[in-house]
Design a protein around this motif. Structure first.
Motif, mmCIF file in Angstrom:
data_model
loop_
_atom_site.group_PDB
_atom_site.id
_atom_site.type_symbol
_atom_site.label_atom_id
_atom_site.label_comp_id
_atom_site.label_asym_id
_atom_site.label_seq_id
_atom_site.Cartn_x
_atom_site.Cartn_y
_atom_site.Cartn_z
ATOM 1 N N THR A 1 36.533 34.376 31.310
ATOM 2 C CA THR A 1 37.339 33.295 31.977
ATOM 3 C C THR A 1 38.742 34.042 32.341
ATOM 4 N N PRO A 2 38.699 33.695 33.546
ATOM 5 C CA PRO A 2 38.095 33.002 34.744
ATOM 6 C C PRO A 2 37.091 33.654 35.311
ATOM 7 N N LYS A 3 35.922 33.214 35.779
ATOM 8 C CA LYS A 3 34.913 33.832 36.056
ATOM 9 C C LYS A 3 35.323 34.459 37.593
ATOM 10 N N GLY A 4 34.958 35.550 38.037
ATOM 11 C CA GLY A 4 34.912 36.235 38.933
ATOM 12 C C GLY A 4 36.277 37.137 39.174
ATOM 13 N N HIS A 5 36.959 37.212 38.015
ATOM 14 C CA HIS A 5 38.183 37.828 37.923
ATOM 15 C C HIS A 5 37.998 39.329 36.829
ATOM 16 N N LYS B 1 41.897 45.693 42.738
ATOM 17 C CA LYS B 1 43.188 45.305 42.549
ATOM 18 C C LYS B 1 43.606 45.518 40.800
ATOM 19 N N ARG C 1 47.018 39.875 32.570
ATOM 20 C CA ARG C 1 46.574 38.795 33.704
ATOM 21 C C ARG C 1 45.150 39.080 34.251
ATOM 22 N N PRO C 2 44.555 38.236 34.649
ATOM 23 C CA PRO C 2 43.399 38.429 35.362
ATOM 24 C C PRO C 2 43.769 38.869 36.819
ATOM 25 N N HIS C 3 42.820 39.542 37.171
ATOM 26 C CA HIS C 3 42.944 40.077 38.570
ATOM 27 C C HIS C 3 41.569 39.710 39.542
ATOM 28 N N VAL C 4 42.135 39.207 40.899
ATOM 29 C CA VAL C 4 40.985 38.697 41.761
ATOM 30 C C VAL C 4 39.845 39.767 42.223
ATOM 31 N N SER C 5 40.225 40.887 42.070
ATOM 32 C CA SER C 5 39.093 41.836 42.315
ATOM 33 C C SER C 5 39.245 43.388 41.496
ATOM 34 N N GLU C 6 38.173 43.669 41.514
ATOM 35 C CA GLU C 6 38.081 45.016 40.626
ATOM 36 C C GLU C 6 39.202 46.032 41.245
#
Length: 67
Positions: free
Chosen positions: A18-22, A46, A39-44
């Motif tokens: 969670t969040p999915k895709g991060h 990044k 923190r979650p990152h939006v792409s691998e």
């Protein structure tokens, strides 16, 4: 994903539940957990770039900006 020129550090980038895709990252030194992303990152990519920056801050303290 690992970089060989970061010895003795290892970077692990993995998808988050969670969040999915991060993505999140972890830095290990000689196999022991040293630091983990908060923190979650939006792409691998990044997430990996942020992990590289964290390794540089850890390996060379006092040369970068304050956290």
């Amino acid at each position: 994903m690992t970089d060989t020129n970061l010895h003795p550090f290892t970077i692990e980038v993995s998808p988050l539940t969670t969040p999915k895709g991060h993505f999140g990252w972890a830095i290990r030194k000689h196999g022991k957990l040293l630091e983990r992303s908060d923190r979650p990152h939006v792409s691998e990519d990044k997430a990996h770039a942020q992990a590289i920056a964290a390794v540089e801050r850890t390996a060379h303290p006092g040369t970068g900006a304050r956290r």
